[in-house]
Design an enzyme around this catalytic site. Structure first.
Site, short mmCIF file in Angstrom:
data_model
loop_
_atom_site.label_atom_id
_atom_site.label_comp_id
_atom_site.label_asym_id
_atom_site.label_seq_id
_atom_site.Cartn_x
_atom_site.Cartn_y
_atom_site.Cartn_z
N TYR A 78 36.31 61.29 -20.31
CA TYR A 78 34.98 60.62 -19.87
C TYR A 78 34.49 61.34 -18.80
CZ TYR A 78 36.69 56.48 -22.54
OH TYR A 78 37.17 55.83 -23.52
N HIS A 81 44.32 59.66 -27.51
CA HIS A 81 42.74 59.16 -27.54
C HIS A 81 42.57 59.23 -29.19
CE1 HIS A 81 38.80 58.90 -25.33
NE2 HIS A 81 38.70 57.90 -26.21
N SER A 105 34.61 48.64 -27.23
CA SER A 105 33.17 48.11 -27.85
C SER A 105 33.10 46.84 -28.39
CB SER A 105 32.82 49.36 -28.83
OG SER A 105 32.52 50.58 -28.18
N PRO A 106 33.58 45.71 -27.69
CA PRO A 106 33.66 44.54 -28.20
C PRO A 106 32.35 43.73 -28.33
CG PRO A 106 34.39 44.48 -25.87
CD PRO A 106 34.45 46.05 -26.39
N ARG A 161 28.82 48.12 -28.69
CA ARG A 161 27.84 49.25 -28.08
C ARG A 161 26.70 48.35 -27.48
NH1 ARG A 161 31.04 53.29 -29.65
NH2 ARG A 161 31.97 53.10 -31.56
N GLY A 162 26.77 47.21 -27.07
CA GLY A 162 25.92 46.82 -26.53
C GLY A 162 24.66 46.09 -27.37
#
Length: 328
Positions: free
Chosen positions: A56, A124, A203-204, A207-208
């Site tokens: 990241y 990852h 990403s619960p 992703r928004g």
């Protein structure tokens, strides 16, 4: 803040964690000062699990998190990941699970984070060219050396989980999971329950998307990576908005936000589940934390299951290249 256990080896964390990725990469509007305040506020609210990764921001996110938790280390369960190799220009070189790389990546993360020990260390993505036994064996050596406390895997397949767990106990599996990504329910969640492994949905909030803040493709900033996501494009976007309408209606009935409803649904899926919604702003963090106070009845859960049944969402969750790296 409620506490939950990840795995069978004693790792206890807050019921909600905080994903730090967007503070340094993939989304527009990075603001280190606000991100630092968000991390501090998370700790004040009782969140203990902070999730980052070496990829990241090309290491910048680990450095940011490390600065933010300085002097607060005892309040943090620090999770990071290795596996993606990136070139100096940010492009991807590939996935690397070779033992020598595992050791080098861990040492580099420890330095960037400014800590002596990583609490939860994930691979990852699975390296298809390196047997998982070799990768997890090297990770287990890090535990023996005191550099890592617990082990995890991100986006593995069922057989990989079994093989890895046979080498060293795996405490957490991290996979995308939400109302609009229910893939783990078929095989991954059952094997986690069978083996006593915790499950950490990333990403619960889709992703928004599940927040309801994006009503048109044009609402996404020009440099936002979601513009490349199949689910945010063309007819898929509108079909998914139609599904979301029912969640928004139910949230109004419950007196909560759509984001809180989506997170409450996840928390209700099992005591071994700890979502890590990502945000870089305090106001969204505080909204997300409110999900722990949203009670969902059996009827509520049935309605949400009906509103967002498995496979109802239009479009794959990643591009074709991205999908080739999951469930290995």
């Amino acid at each position: 803040m409620q506490q939950r256990q990840l795995g069978s080896k004693g790792l206890r964390v807050s019921a909600l964690g905080l994903g730090a990725m967007g503070m340094s990469d993939f989304y527009s509007g990075q603001d280190d000062a606000e991100s630092t305040e968000t991390l501090h506020r998370a700790l004040e609210l009782g969140i203990t699990l902070i999730d980052t990764a070496d990829m990241y921001g090309m290491g910048a996110n680990e450095e940011l998190v490390g600065r933010a938790i300085r002097g607060k280390r005892d309040s943090v369960v620090l999770a990071t990941k290795f596996g993606f190799e990136r070139r100096a220009d940010g492009s991807y070189r590939g996935v690397n699970g070779r033992p020598e790389y595992v050791r080098a990546a861990c040492d580099a993360s420890l330095k960037r984070l400014g800590v002596d020990t990583i609490d939860l260390y994930y691979q990852h993505r699975v390296d298809p060219d390196t047997p998982i036994e070799e990768t997890v064996g090297a990770m287990a050596d890090l535990v023996q050396a005191g550099k890592v406390r617990y082990l995890g895997l991100s986006e593995p397949g069922v057989q990989t989980i079994r093989r890895a767990h046979a080498v060293h106990p795996i405490s957490a599996i991290q996979t995308e999971y939400s109302l609009w990504t229910r893939d783990p329910e078929a095989e991954i969640l059952p094997v986690c329950r069978e083996l006593g492994i915790g499950f950490v949905p990333y990403s619960p909030l889709g992703r928004g998307f599940l927040t309801g803040r994006f009503q048109r493709f044009e609402d996404l900033p020009a440099d936002d990576y979601r513009r490349n996501s199949p689910r945010f494009q063309g007819e898929n976007f509108q079909r998914n908005l139609d599904l979301l309408q029912q969640v928004q209606n139910m949230a109004r009935e419950k007196g909560c936000t759509p984001a809180q409803l989506a997170l409450a649904w996840l928390l209700a899926q099992g005591e071994n589940i700890v979502p890590i919604p990502g945000t870089k702003k305090r106001r969204y963090l505080e909204e997300n934390v409110g999900a722990v106070n949203v009670h969902l009845s059996a009827d509520d859960l049935a309605r949400l299951d009906s509103a967002f049944p498995p496979d109802a969402v239009a479009g794959p969750r990643y591009t074709e290249a991205g999908m080739q790296m999951v469930n290995l």
